[in-house]
Design a protein around this motif. Structure first.
Motif, PDB file in Angstrom:
ATOM      1  N   LEU A   9      11.787 -30.936 -45.716  1.00 27.67           N
ATOM      2  CA  LEU A   9      11.305 -29.127 -46.284  1.00 27.67           C
ATOM      3  C   LEU A   9      12.648 -28.575 -46.423  1.00 27.67           C
ATOM      4  O   LEU A   9      12.814 -27.437 -46.868  1.00 27.67           O
ATOM      5  CB  LEU A   9      10.044 -28.530 -44.739  1.00 27.67           C
ATOM      6  CG  LEU A   9       8.459 -29.716 -44.898  1.00 27.67           C
ATOM      7  CD1 LEU A   9       8.517 -29.165 -44.015  1.00 27.67           C
ATOM      8  CD2 LEU A   9       8.347 -29.114 -45.788  1.00 27.67           C
ATOM      9  N   ILE A  10      13.744 -28.369 -44.927  1.00 24.95           N
ATOM     10  CA  ILE A  10      14.455 -27.511 -44.731  1.00 24.95           C
ATOM     11  C   ILE A  10      14.792 -27.307 -46.975  1.00 24.95           C
ATOM     12  O   ILE A  10      15.611 -26.309 -47.276  1.00 24.95           O
ATOM     13  CB  ILE A  10      15.502 -28.202 -44.323  1.00 24.95           C
ATOM     14  CG1 ILE A  10      14.233 -27.614 -43.186  1.00 24.95           C
ATOM     15  CG2 ILE A  10      16.820 -27.449 -44.004  1.00 24.95           C
ATOM     16  CD1 ILE A  10      15.447 -27.758 -41.609  1.00 24.95           C
ATOM     17  N   PHE A  11      16.040 -29.185 -47.241  1.00 25.76           N
ATOM     18  CA  PHE A  11      16.168 -29.476 -48.198  1.00 25.76           C
ATOM     19  C   PHE A  11      15.922 -28.633 -49.485  1.00 25.76           C
ATOM     20  O   PHE A  11      15.742 -28.199 -50.459  1.00 25.76           O
ATOM     21  CB  PHE A  11      16.767 -30.422 -48.439  1.00 25.76           C
ATOM     22  CG  PHE A  11      18.474 -31.031 -47.985  1.00 25.76           C
ATOM     23  CD1 PHE A  11      19.534 -30.391 -48.056  1.00 25.76           C
ATOM     24  CD2 PHE A  11      17.622 -31.377 -46.494  1.00 25.76           C
ATOM     25  CE1 PHE A  11      20.680 -30.846 -47.525  1.00 25.76           C
ATOM     26  CE2 PHE A  11      18.959 -31.752 -45.465  1.00 25.76           C
ATOM     27  CZ  PHE A  11      20.260 -31.439 -46.076  1.00 25.76           C
ATOM     28  N   VAL A  77       6.530 -20.952 -46.490  1.00 27.28           N
ATOM     29  CA  VAL A  77       5.590 -21.046 -46.281  1.00 27.28           C
ATOM     30  C   VAL A  77       5.293 -21.627 -47.273  1.00 27.28           C
ATOM     31  O   VAL A  77       4.190 -22.566 -46.721  1.00 27.28           O
ATOM     32  CB  VAL A  77       5.398 -19.384 -46.170  1.00 27.28           C
ATOM     33  CG1 VAL A  77       3.710 -19.299 -46.007  1.00 27.28           C
ATOM     34  CG2 VAL A  77       5.797 -18.410 -44.803  1.00 27.28           C
ATOM     35  N   PHE A  78       5.138 -22.029 -48.564  1.00 23.38           N
ATOM     36  CA  PHE A  78       5.180 -22.605 -49.464  1.00 23.38           C
ATOM     37  C   PHE A  78       4.989 -23.671 -49.370  1.00 23.38           C
ATOM     38  O   PHE A  78       3.821 -24.583 -49.510  1.00 23.38           O
ATOM     39  CB  PHE A  78       4.419 -21.652 -50.981  1.00 23.38           C
ATOM     40  CG  PHE A  78       4.464 -22.748 -51.795  1.00 23.38           C
ATOM     41  CD1 PHE A  78       3.098 -22.763 -52.328  1.00 23.38           C
ATOM     42  CD2 PHE A  78       5.100 -23.980 -52.523  1.00 23.38           C
ATOM     43  CE1 PHE A  78       3.025 -23.541 -53.524  1.00 23.38           C
ATOM     44  CE2 PHE A  78       4.856 -24.900 -53.342  1.00 23.38           C
ATOM     45  CZ  PHE A  78       3.434 -24.133 -54.177  1.00 23.38           C
ATOM     46  N   CYS A  79       6.317 -24.438 -48.912  1.00 22.23           N
ATOM     47  CA  CYS A  79       6.233 -25.792 -48.968  1.00 22.23           C
ATOM     48  C   CYS A  79       5.488 -26.557 -47.557  1.00 22.23           C
ATOM     49  O   CYS A  79       5.355 -27.508 -47.274  1.00 22.23           O
ATOM     50  CB  CYS A  79       8.237 -26.122 -48.495  1.00 22.23           C
ATOM     51  SG  CYS A  79       9.171 -25.406 -50.228  1.00 22.23           S
ATOM     52  N   TYR A  80       5.244 -25.850 -46.046  1.00 21.42           N
ATOM     53  CA  TYR A  80       4.858 -25.978 -45.026  1.00 21.42           C
ATOM     54  C   TYR A  80       3.482 -26.054 -45.063  1.00 21.42           C
ATOM     55  O   TYR A  80       2.538 -27.024 -45.151  1.00 21.42           O
ATOM     56  CB  TYR A  80       5.696 -25.221 -44.187  1.00 21.42           C
ATOM     57  CG  TYR A  80       4.862 -25.174 -42.501  1.00 21.42           C
ATOM     58  CD1 TYR A  80       5.309 -26.044 -41.857  1.00 21.42           C
ATOM     59  CD2 TYR A  80       3.724 -24.811 -42.181  1.00 21.42           C
ATOM     60  CE1 TYR A  80       5.092 -26.292 -41.009  1.00 21.42           C
ATOM     61  CE2 TYR A  80       2.911 -25.048 -41.363  1.00 21.42           C
ATOM     62  CZ  TYR A  80       3.606 -26.032 -39.973  1.00 21.42           C
ATOM     63  OH  TYR A  80       3.070 -26.613 -39.104  1.00 21.42           O
ATOM     64  N   TYR A  83       2.916 -29.129 -47.400  1.00 23.57           N
ATOM     65  CA  TYR A  83       3.113 -30.550 -47.210  1.00 23.57           C
ATOM     66  C   TYR A  83       1.529 -30.706 -46.235  1.00 23.57           C
ATOM     67  O   TYR A  83       1.412 -32.183 -45.851  1.00 23.57           O
ATOM     68  CB  TYR A  83       4.095 -30.027 -46.389  1.00 23.57           C
ATOM     69  CG  TYR A  83       4.545 -31.416 -45.752  1.00 23.57           C
ATOM     70  CD1 TYR A  83       4.794 -32.368 -45.979  1.00 23.57           C
ATOM     71  CD2 TYR A  83       4.273 -31.573 -44.400  1.00 23.57           C
ATOM     72  CE1 TYR A  83       5.340 -34.187 -45.545  1.00 23.57           C
ATOM     73  CE2 TYR A  83       4.489 -32.842 -43.903  1.00 23.57           C
ATOM     74  CZ  TYR A  83       5.255 -33.854 -43.824  1.00 23.57           C
ATOM     75  OH  TYR A  83       5.585 -34.659 -44.156  1.00 23.57           O
ATOM     76  N   PHE A  84       0.772 -29.841 -45.706  1.00 26.91           N
ATOM     77  CA  PHE A  84       0.139 -30.181 -44.743  1.00 26.91           C
ATOM     78  C   PHE A  84      -1.127 -30.014 -45.555  1.00 26.91           C
ATOM     79  O   PHE A  84      -2.780 -30.787 -44.897  1.00 26.91           O
ATOM     80  CB  PHE A  84      -0.457 -28.943 -43.169  1.00 26.91           C
ATOM     81  CG  PHE A  84       1.591 -29.381 -42.646  1.00 26.91           C
ATOM     82  CD1 PHE A  84       0.512 -30.626 -41.875  1.00 26.91           C
ATOM     83  CD2 PHE A  84       2.154 -29.433 -42.397  1.00 26.91           C
ATOM     84  CE1 PHE A  84       1.899 -31.438 -40.867  1.00 26.91           C
ATOM     85  CE2 PHE A  84       3.183 -29.208 -41.676  1.00 26.91           C
ATOM     86  CZ  PHE A  84       2.938 -30.337 -40.775  1.00 26.91           C
ATOM     87  N   LEU A  85      -2.030 -29.138 -46.635  1.00 25.02           N
ATOM     88  CA  LEU A  85      -2.638 -29.514 -46.785  1.00 25.02           C
ATOM     89  C   LEU A  85      -2.677 -29.489 -48.484  1.00 25.02           C
ATOM     90  O   LEU A  85      -4.191 -30.531 -48.238  1.00 25.02           O
ATOM     91  CB  LEU A  85      -2.898 -28.114 -47.519  1.00 25.02           C
ATOM     92  CG  LEU A  85      -3.094 -26.717 -46.406  1.00 25.02           C
ATOM     93  CD1 LEU A  85      -3.563 -25.663 -46.611  1.00 25.02           C
ATOM     94  CD2 LEU A  85      -4.771 -26.863 -45.294  1.00 25.02           C
ATOM     95  N   LEU A  94       8.246 -32.411 -52.567  1.00 25.69           N
ATOM     96  CA  LEU A  94       8.889 -31.664 -52.275  1.00 25.69           C
ATOM     97  C   LEU A  94      10.186 -32.735 -52.128  1.00 25.69           C
ATOM     98  O   LEU A  94      11.508 -32.436 -51.772  1.00 25.69           O
ATOM     99  CB  LEU A  94       8.423 -31.435 -50.886  1.00 25.69           C
ATOM    100  CG  LEU A  94       7.771 -30.189 -50.507  1.00 25.69           C
ATOM    101  CD1 LEU A  94       6.705 -30.725 -49.073  1.00 25.69           C
ATOM    102  CD2 LEU A  94       8.242 -28.911 -50.619  1.00 25.69           C
ATOM    103  N   LEU A  95      10.233 -34.024 -52.091  1.00 22.15           N
ATOM    104  CA  LEU A  95      11.179 -34.952 -51.805  1.00 22.15           C
ATOM    105  C   LEU A  95      11.994 -35.321 -52.859  1.00 22.15           C
ATOM    106  O   LEU A  95      12.946 -34.803 -52.980  1.00 22.15           O
ATOM    107  CB  LEU A  95      10.473 -37.099 -52.130  1.00 22.15           C
ATOM    108  CG  LEU A  95      11.015 -38.122 -51.281  1.00 22.15           C
ATOM    109  CD1 LEU A  95      12.085 -37.721 -50.159  1.00 22.15           C
ATOM    110  CD2 LEU A  95      10.301 -39.205 -52.135  1.00 22.15           C
TER     111      LEU A  95
END
Length: 118
Positions: A9-11, A77-80, A83-85, A94-95
């Motif tokens: 998520l950071i990268f 926020v969007f990535c997080y 990732y979960f939804l 994301l990878l």
């Protein structure tokens, strides 16, 4: 969330933010939120600056897009959330962004080290 997921998520956030704020590929997306200001230097050369529009929704987004930290927050926020939804779609994307972000950071370090050795 484990450490590997956090680093992904950071990268990914780092790389996606750079794409949105700086990369040429997103220039057409940014353009409606900015106006061009042309200034002439002492040498007579023209320099073009992109300045966020002053008012309204376009101005708000222009100011946000001109701030790496602001855009980075909303990209995180969007990535997080993605990732979960919608992990089936978000995880591979994301990878890919994370791999590209890591590669960009490595390239920056290599260029810095090569510059110091010259």
């Amino acid at each position: 969330m484990n450490v590997l997921e956090m680093f992904i998520l950071i990268f990914a956030t780092f790389r996606l933010t750079r794409v949105i704020v700086f990369d040429e590929i997103a220039e057409k997306v940014r353009r409606p939120f900015f106006r061009e200001v042309v200034e002439v230097t002492k040498n007579g050369e023209k320099e073009i600056f992109l300045v966020p529009k002053e008012k309204g929704v376009l101005g708000f987004f222009g100011r946000m897009l001109s701030c790496y930290w602001c855009t980075g927050f909303w990209v995180a926020v969007f990535c997080y959330v993605a990732y979960f939804l919608i992990p089936v779609i978000a995880e591979p994307l994301l990878l890919i962004f994370a791999i590209a972000g890591g590669a960009a950071l490595i390239e920056t370090v290599v260029q810095y080290l090569l510059r110091d050795n010259e």
